[in-house]
Design an enzyme around this catalytic site. Structure first.
Site, PDB file in Angstrom:
ATOM      1  N   ALA A 187      -3.104  -4.485  10.497  1.00  0.00           N
ATOM      2  CA  ALA A 187      -2.596  -4.908  11.798  1.00  0.00           C
ATOM      3  C   ALA A 187      -1.092  -5.170  11.718  1.00  0.00           C
ATOM      4  O   ALA A 187      -0.580  -6.078  12.356  1.00  0.00           O
ATOM      5  CB  ALA A 187      -3.342  -6.153  12.303  1.00  0.00           C
ATOM      6  N   SER A 188      -0.401  -4.361  10.926  1.00  0.00           N
ATOM      7  CA  SER A 188       1.066  -4.438  10.841  1.00  0.00           C
ATOM      8  C   SER A 188       1.555  -5.859  10.595  1.00  0.00           C
ATOM      9  O   SER A 188       2.556  -6.288  11.150  1.00  0.00           O
ATOM     10  CB  SER A 188       1.694  -3.902  12.142  1.00  0.00           C
ATOM     11  OG  SER A 188       1.575  -2.504  12.185  1.00  0.00           O
ATOM     12  N   GLN A 233       3.996   1.258   1.292  1.00  0.00           N
ATOM     13  CA  GLN A 233       4.891   1.292   2.447  1.00  0.00           C
ATOM     14  C   GLN A 233       6.233   0.629   2.177  1.00  0.00           C
ATOM     15  O   GLN A 233       7.053   0.510   3.082  1.00  0.00           O
ATOM     16  CB  GLN A 233       4.200   0.646   3.658  1.00  0.00           C
ATOM     17  CG  GLN A 233       4.220  -0.883   3.722  1.00  0.00           C
ATOM     18  CD  GLN A 233       3.156  -1.546   2.878  1.00  0.00           C
ATOM     19  OE1 GLN A 233       2.963  -1.216   1.715  1.00  0.00           O
ATOM     20  NE2 GLN A 233       2.489  -2.518   3.441  1.00  0.00           N
ATOM     21  N   GLY A 234       6.449   0.151   0.952  1.00  0.00           N
ATOM     22  CA  GLY A 234       7.739  -0.457   0.652  1.00  0.00           C
ATOM     23  C   GLY A 234       7.746  -1.966   0.827  1.00  0.00           C
ATOM     24  O   GLY A 234       8.800  -2.598   0.832  1.00  0.00           O
ATOM     25  N   ALA A 261      12.476 -10.790  11.863  1.00  0.00           N
ATOM     26  CA  ALA A 261      11.854  -9.462  11.771  1.00  0.00           C
ATOM     27  C   ALA A 261      10.460  -9.449  12.378  1.00  0.00           C
ATOM     28  O   ALA A 261       9.757 -10.453  12.402  1.00  0.00           O
ATOM     29  CB  ALA A 261      11.778  -9.036  10.309  1.00  0.00           C
ATOM     30  N   LYS A 262      10.065  -8.292  12.867  1.00  0.00           N
ATOM     31  CA  LYS A 262       8.668  -8.091  13.227  1.00  0.00           C
ATOM     32  C   LYS A 262       8.222  -6.721  12.726  1.00  0.00           C
ATOM     33  O   LYS A 262       8.950  -6.078  11.968  1.00  0.00           O
ATOM     34  CB  LYS A 262       8.446  -8.301  14.725  1.00  0.00           C
ATOM     35  CG  LYS A 262       9.428  -7.586  15.640  1.00  0.00           C
ATOM     36  CD  LYS A 262       9.252  -8.071  17.097  1.00  0.00           C
ATOM     37  CE  LYS A 262      10.225  -7.349  18.026  1.00  0.00           C
ATOM     38  NZ  LYS A 262      10.057  -7.723  19.433  1.00  0.00           N
ATOM     39  N   GLU A 308       3.010   0.580  12.520  1.00  0.00           N
ATOM     40  CA  GLU A 308       2.107   1.228  13.468  1.00  0.00           C
ATOM     41  C   GLU A 308       2.802   1.543  14.781  1.00  0.00           C
ATOM     42  O   GLU A 308       2.545   2.582  15.397  1.00  0.00           O
ATOM     43  CB  GLU A 308       0.874   0.357  13.678  1.00  0.00           C
ATOM     44  CG  GLU A 308       0.047   0.291  12.405  1.00  0.00           C
ATOM     45  CD  GLU A 308      -1.244  -0.482  12.584  1.00  0.00           C
ATOM     46  OE1 GLU A 308      -2.286   0.159  12.813  1.00  0.00           O
ATOM     47  OE2 GLU A 308      -1.205  -1.723  12.481  1.00  0.00           O
ATOM     48  N   ILE A 357       0.841  -1.200   0.000  1.00  0.00           N
ATOM     49  CA  ILE A 357       0.000   0.000   0.000  1.00  0.00           C
ATOM     50  C   ILE A 357       0.873   1.246   0.000  1.00  0.00           C
ATOM     51  O   ILE A 357       0.467   2.302   0.475  1.00  0.00           O
ATOM     52  CB  ILE A 357      -1.004  -0.011   1.166  1.00  0.00           C
ATOM     53  CG1 ILE A 357      -0.282  -0.268   2.502  1.00  0.00           C
ATOM     54  CG2 ILE A 357      -2.056  -1.085   0.938  1.00  0.00           C
ATOM     55  CD1 ILE A 357      -1.208  -0.151   3.715  1.00  0.00           C
ATOM     56  N   THR A 409       4.957  -7.804   6.770  1.00  0.00           N
ATOM     57  CA  THR A 409       6.338  -8.275   6.807  1.00  0.00           C
ATOM     58  C   THR A 409       6.453  -9.554   7.626  1.00  0.00           C
ATOM     59  O   THR A 409       7.109 -10.518   7.214  1.00  0.00           O
ATOM     60  CB  THR A 409       7.256  -7.192   7.390  1.00  0.00           C
ATOM     61  OG1 THR A 409       7.279  -6.090   6.489  1.00  0.00           O
ATOM     62  CG2 THR A 409       8.671  -7.708   7.591  1.00  0.00           C
TER      63      THR A 409
END
Lengths: 759, 759
Positions: B521-522, B482-483, B704-705, B709, B480, B525
């Site tokens: 909800a992030s 955000q990369g 990674a997390k 947000e 969206i 990734t």
């Protein structure tokens, strides 16, 4: 073989609703932001030196973003068969219509206005307008790298030819010519090119060999193949014309120069003027037979017209020279031929691909031999045809053949044995001099052809079945309007357990689809079909393994439960669709240095009988009956298969009697459908009989083999043999138009053993 | 952990060139043949009975193909959270802007002309324009099925609250309010709808939850979900606004009625007028502490504004009430709240999703508690934060946390401990009354949230690596803006052995991509990234097996040999691309009936310090320093991660100080970027410091997390705490705009222990 649910059923074409509603989006329907329109500036002369191309005034036209000539492009030659393509002509123009400059503008009108302002300063050269003259010493030289104007040559010999001729009791030899035929697809050539800032291109091109075409385009544009994404939109027919084209390159260089997407769409006149028709061939056929009708030797010499550049005519030439040896045992043969460059529009492949051209003569010679030897035309063929399980002179292996049964059945249906030579059944119209006759011809073809790509033959398929029950199929063989989508959908449905209407064939896109040899050489159903069958089996096996392990409620077998099965699979895999992969490696061989080896995994056969009514007063021929019996193995869809045969008969009938791309000083004089008439419904006989003798081809999907080209191959010869039966006149040149036939009728004696019927 | 080649590198965004060149095609760039343009006719009043909608004159406008009102549509109610959506309002209008009729015409101008001719006969009703009044007995009733205007409620309690309060040495309680924020994406809402003759639709919609949205749209249109193909075009930002929208349905019914494709694109004013902003919340927070600073109890009461219909505000409410319990151990808590229907534009989710709103108050209360207990603000947080390996009050399991290290690091970088309360460093400009202060806030978030879809959590990915060396990745989580494409490309490159620039993320398309929970909800990734990693490993393993069996020349390892490896694979598989599949099933739990269970597999953390300069004469706040230290596990791309944090700081700063969607009698009064100003580069401090404390999250791809947000969540609180540090004034309402702060400053005593700095 278990019972088949979908294979063998006349499933309606899965894409027909959209086509009928006008919802299918062809190139001319596609627009992208900032798109420009391209117009090509063409040579007005057949041959000449380019002194200067002045684009300065054209550039001033409002809305014009690019005007290019060869001076703006790198000096690069390329082409599928020779180094004789350029994006825009440099140094010389070589035919009336040669691409000299190109304009991209915000409207077609602006592009046309600018194109008209491009000034060409040309020094005219003598033109070569005949393939026979082309190779004479005094002919002008068209390409410096091919002195003598021999664009391409093919030679092959096999067996002890001297011994063959020595055994011959009867030798027949004659000259036959075939003509330029416009492919007359519904959709004129159209392409869209986009150039991206990273130097890559997206070319939307209705090619049926995108993978192969990309290699040519990459050379032309000076990029690596992976820098070109080729997207194949719905194709409004091609019949061989749209394999590899120059137009995508013209659009591509305009897109690169203008930094805008560029669409190039021909109108009918431009399309038919540059045409790239079926190459005209001159054949000298010689066959030798023993008095029992057995063939013992064959020689052939072929001269074809390449026109100004080589498109796909070289493969057509090779086919014309030696494919017939996998239909009949001639035991010894020699064939040679060449393509001449001329200052005429380039020619290229068309359905039938040299085999149809060759059979036009061979099947007439065989008919004549039967007459001379007083043999039944069915019988003489039966004694010589290659049979199932046999390997031909060139090492081609016939894994299945129902040709004997096709011969019997077409004879039974048409009564050709009894009615031939009877002169019966003449027309009931009140015209003097109507004569009826029947004619038989047989044919064959390949189902794929190993040498097209060096790297591999065969095919691959991917199935994606989503959690919503929708199935998408990816193959690299484009549907070119022939109903391939439906045949594949049936094969998927059969193996996967869904319905054909659940399956959508995704348009070929080099970023999504498998790489592939392409849709040519009648290969899609047989080769891609096998890959599709394998992919469906792979997907079904995965689904069954999952369902077995899944602890849910049992699901009713069959298509009604399929969507729920897929839903469970997706839910059980966090949204992953069911994927199936299929690879088909056919048992084909790359012909060796002696051109020996089996290039196709399956050979289809056909036996056709035409009945004609000839008006001897005018030379006009009407086809009044037609019987076509085919061996294409298992028929996956009787409805689309019948459509293929009917279309081929119509196309062959047009070729035989009506169609001819005529040139005047190198310019096409009939580039429209008024002057170039193709058959309409009224030109076809009522009640054409199409039947299939269904054997099981061991190398085909569900036992199927090809059909598309085998169906046109016998048509011109069957009609020619019928005309001879009706009139005693043998017409050895195409088209067998009224003026030509009338001329022959004037020279000919009244037919032997035949009363003229007057009503 | 082996050395990583691409993960951890600041790889340039793979789609940035096209975006910078303007080549990315958003909805407003897309055209299809026969496309019409849609305009919506909106209610001019906040609440009223629809007596009649007269579309007769509108239908007469040339070029108009369809004018629809609810009278033309089936009476169908639906919606993601309540049965309170209609495609077009029937019976009543419920806010100024409510969709009453819609026009499709050949031009926007014609559609607007027709829209202006639609006559609405409305009986105005009293309007509810305040969430607090909405639930009072005398308030007008907005929805008959929700008497009392309570649109949605959430309640949760855990632990022995009475015991908690009994242990408390200090109890702080206060009211905080957060405001309407416009998402202010670059691309206003735009959609395209096509209706096909078989009754199906293709909806091109910039949603980030296409799978979920399709379920809503299918109910709305009365079709099965598989009859809707959703294609997600490039998305010019969303921040939560474009989850599920009404606009695709308006376009869809117009397309069905007109039998033409319909595009609906808002201009900025229309977009910002109907807005669907971040829901304003009223919080009553109460926390209890022992005198050592340990928390012992918490209660919260939240009232939010749903507006006229429920979009995604219910989930935001729930988050606002109980998410903070996975950041701090409160040991006992009770939270409740509701959303009120009002006659105002509906509200929906925005980055931070209730957690940011909640933390605005909680982090201020904690700061105040620290001050009261004379504790270091770092220390009070350290004593209460949830630690790695712990399970929270609601059963949330913290699989990794570097928050303690983040706290230390941000304190070290910013000097917050030393500088807080010092009043030092005031502005050097010559203005009277400039005061500086520093403020700390911490935050956390989730990386995915199990309850979004009932069927499954997790993600799936498909890799297609073609014989040309190009890799295409399919996931169901849209990029969206955000990369995401770049992060996925790095994960693919790491596992597959190519370069990130070889990998293209295919736009989400329900016919091609995996089904998915979506990008919200992030989660992208962490969850999709794991699936992508699995797919890359699957593909690499297949490739290695093939290469081992292949008898060709050895290939140099690494990206230089990758294209040749793929070429061999394709050639060896008759054109089949290398396919890899990946499924990630996170160790999450659907919360049980008591709302207990771990809904996310990873929790990111952040500690921020803001430094502000307050002009006490005007109330104007400048953020003059900012330090952000994050634990998002392994940072896959330091460049895009830094960009995410910078963007979040800017967005949070705008929210804190500048932005506010203002309404007058239910109408947005600032629907443009002049009256609704968002931060520009000049509003940000120079030299924002962004650092990452990289731990390895066991459940994340390469450790990674999430980040997106967590990065906005502490911003408003950090700025509020800094303002308090500078001025002694605690601002409990957003935005902390000059007029509000000036007012507070007038009431407040001069800050304790602080000299006013005058220069």
């Amino acid at each position: 073989m278990s019972a088949r649910r979908w294979v063998g059923q006349p499933v309606p074409q899965t894409d027909i609703d959209a086509k009928l509603a006008g919802a299918t989006r062809y190139i001319a329907d596609l627009t992208v932001p900032r798109m420009l329109h391209a117009v090509i500036v063409r040579s007005p002369i057949s041959h000449g030196v380019i002194r200067h191309v002045d684009t300065s005034r054209a550039r001033q036209v409002p809305g014009v973003h690019a005007v290019l000539s060869a001076a703006d492009l790198p000096d690069r030659r390329f082409g599928p068969y020779g180094e004789d393509w350029e994006v825009l002509a440099s140094g010389k123009v070589r035919y009336r219509g040669d691409e000299v400059a190109a304009v991209a503008a915000e409207s077609v009108a602006a592009a046309r206005e600018a194109a008209a302002l491009v000034t060409l300063d040309l020094d005219e050269l003598p033109a070569v307008l005949d393939a026979h003259h082309a190779t004479e010493p005094d002919a002008a030289q068209i390409w410096e790298h091919r002195p003598g104007n021999v664009a391409n040559a093919f030679e092959i010999a096999r067996g002890d030819l001297d011994a063959g001729w020595a055994q011959a009791d009867l030798v027949l030899e004659d000259t036959f010519t075939t003509n330029r035929i416009y492919h007359a697809y519904l959709e004129p050539v159209g392409v869209m090119a986009e150039h991206h800032d990273n130097g890559s291109f997206t070319l939307t091109v209705p090619t049926h060999i995108p993978y192969k075409a990309r290699l040519t385009y990459a050379r032309a544009l000076g990029v690596r193949p992976q820098q070109i994404r080729i997207v194949v939109p719905p194709v409004g027919g091609s019949f061989g014309a749209k394999y590899e084209m120059l137009e995508p390159l013209v659009a591509a260089v305009l897109a690169r120069a203008s930094r805008r997407p560029v669409r190039l769409v021909y109108d009918r006149e431009e399309d038919a003027s540059i045409a790239r028709p079926r190459p005209p061939f001159w054949f000298r056929h010689r066959i030798g037979l023993r008095d029992d009708g057995r063939f013992v030797a064959r020689e052939t010499r072929v001269i074809g017209t390449a026109g100004a550049r080589l498109f796909w005519s070289p493969s057509v030439l090779a086919t014309a020279i030696h494919r017939v040896d996998s239909l009949y045992h001639f035991h010894a043969m020699a064939g040679s031929g060449h393509l001449a460059y001329t200052n005429e529009p380039p020619t290229t492949a068309m359905r039938g691909f040299g085999n149809a051209e060759s059979l036009f003569g061979v099947e007439q010679l065989i008919d004549e031999a039967a007459e001379r030897l007083d043999l039944d035309p069915v019988e003489i063929r039966r004694r010589n045809i290659v049979r199932e399980g046999e390997t031909t002179l060139h090492g081609w292996h016939i894994s299945s053949s129902q040709l004997p049964a096709c011969l019997d059945r077409v004879a039974e249906l048409s009564g050709v044995r009894e009615r031939r030579g009877a002169g019966e059944g003449a027309g009931e119209r009140g015209t003097t001099g109507l004569r009826r006759g029947v004619g038989l011809a047989v044919a064959h073809h390949v189902s794929g052809y190993r040498p097209i790509l060096a790297d591999y033959d065969g095919s691959a398929a991917i199935i994606r079945a989503g959690g919503d029950g929708r199935v998408t199929l990816f193959v690299g063989e484009p549907d070119i309007g022939q109903g391939q989508a439906t045949v594949f959908a049936q094969i998927v449905a059969e193996g996967l357990g869904c319905r054909p209407e659940d399956v959508a064939l995704h348009g070929v896109d080099s970023a999504l689809s498998p790489d592939a040899v392409g849709t040519l050489a009648s290969r899609a159903t047989t080769l891609a079909g096998n890959a599709v069958e394998a992919a469906a089996a792979d997907a079904r096996a995965k689904l069954d393994r999952f369902l077995e392990a899944d602890q849910g409620e049992p699901i009713d077998a069959g298509p009604d439960g399929f969507a729920e099965e897929l839903r469970r699979y997706a839910v059980g895999h966090c949204g992953l669709p069911l994927l199936g992969e299929g690879v088909h490696r056919p048992p084909t061989q790359m012909p060796n240095a002696e051109k020996y080896g089996n290039p196709s995994s399956a050979y289809p056969f056909a036996a056709h009988v035409a009945e004609v009514e000839v008006d001897t007063a005018t030379g006009q021929v009407r086809v009044v009956g037609y019987w076509a019996v085919h061996d294409s193995g298992t028929i996956i869809n009787p409805s689309t298969a019948r459509g293929q045969v009917l279309g081929a008969i119509a196309q062959g009938l047009g070729w035989a009697l009506m169609e001819d791309v005529t040139l005047d000083a190198g310019a096409v004089t009939n580039p429209n459908f008024l002057d170039y008439r193709i058959p309409g419904a009224g030109d076809l006989p009522d009640g054409v009989v199409v039947e299939f003798v269904e054997g099981e081809e061991p190398n085909g999907p569900h036992g199927a083999k090809s059909l598309a080209e085998a169906a046109i191959n016998p048509v011109t010869a069957a009609i020619a043999n019928a005309i001879h039966d009706a009139t005693g006149v043998r017409c050895r040149d195409l088209p067998m138009a009224p003026e030509r036939l009338w001329g022959l009728l004037q020279q000919a004696p009244a037919p032997r053993d035949r009363e003229e019927v007057t009503v």
